[in-house]
Design an enzyme around this catalytic site. Structure first.
Site, PDB file in Angstrom:
ATOM      1  CG  ASP A  46      -1.671   1.301   1.353  1.00  0.00           C
ATOM      2  OD1 ASP A  46      -2.639   1.471   0.587  1.00  0.00           O
ATOM      3  OD2 ASP A  46      -1.290   2.152   2.179  1.00  0.00           O
ATOM      4  CE1 TYR A  51       0.304   7.725   2.931  1.00  0.00           C
ATOM      5  CE2 TYR A  51       0.962   5.552   2.207  1.00  0.00           C
ATOM      6  CZ  TYR A  51       0.097   6.373   2.900  1.00  0.00           C
ATOM      7  OH  TYR A  51      -0.979   5.819   3.548  1.00  0.00           O
ATOM      8  CE  LYS A  76      -3.575   5.211   1.249  1.00  0.00           C
ATOM      9  NZ  LYS A  76      -2.790   4.104   0.854  1.00  0.00           N
ATOM     10  CG  HIS A 109      -4.640   9.616   0.889  1.00  0.00           C
ATOM     11  ND1 HIS A 109      -3.299   9.606   0.674  1.00  0.00           N
ATOM     12  CD2 HIS A 109      -4.789   9.202   2.160  1.00  0.00           C
ATOM     13  CE1 HIS A 109      -2.665   9.204   1.759  1.00  0.00           C
ATOM     14  NE2 HIS A 109      -3.560   8.957   2.675  1.00  0.00           N
TER      15      HIS A 109
END
Length: 124
Positions: A46, A51, A76, A109
């Site tokens: 994931d 990120y 996401k 997200h």
């Protein structure tokens, strides 16, 4: 090696019950950790645009030597990509950063762009 157990989804995909989240890894750390995790039996990874490690995750997937179709990749997209055409562009950008032709699960997200993330209890 023992692989993480899976559950079969309605449409037939095998979703691993155990996955590796990549927050707060940077690209270099993600590349190393992902390859090691896959070697240890993880098959679900994931990540997220937010990120800022999708390139490293992609390099780790490739470095693992495990065929892409044996892995379950989730990413996401951020709130600025809400909309049909925008979501398609968000997918294309994430897939490019990951170096893959497809992702198994693409999520929003933060699905409520009108809110900043503060819980109702934290608001006056």
């Amino acid at each position: 090696m023992t692989l993480a157990p899976t559950i079969t989804l309605t449409h037939g995909a095998e979703l691993p019950r155990l996955g590796l989240g990549t927050w707060p890894m940077d690209d270099a750390e993600a590349e190393t950790v992902i390859a090691s995790a896959i070697e240890a039996g993880y098959r679900l990874v994931d990540t997220a645009e937010n990120y800022r490690n999708e390139r490293g995750v992609g390099r780790g997937l490739k470095a693992s030597g495990v065929p892409r179709e044996e892995l379950f990749v989730t990413t996401k997209f951020n709130k600025e990509w809400h909309g049909v055409e925008l979501a398609a562009e968000a997918f294309a950008r994430s897939a490019d950063r990951l170096g893959v032709d497809y992702v198994d699960l693409l999520l929003i997200h933060w699905p409520n762009p009108g809110r900043t993330g503060t819980s109702r209890r934290g608001r006056a």
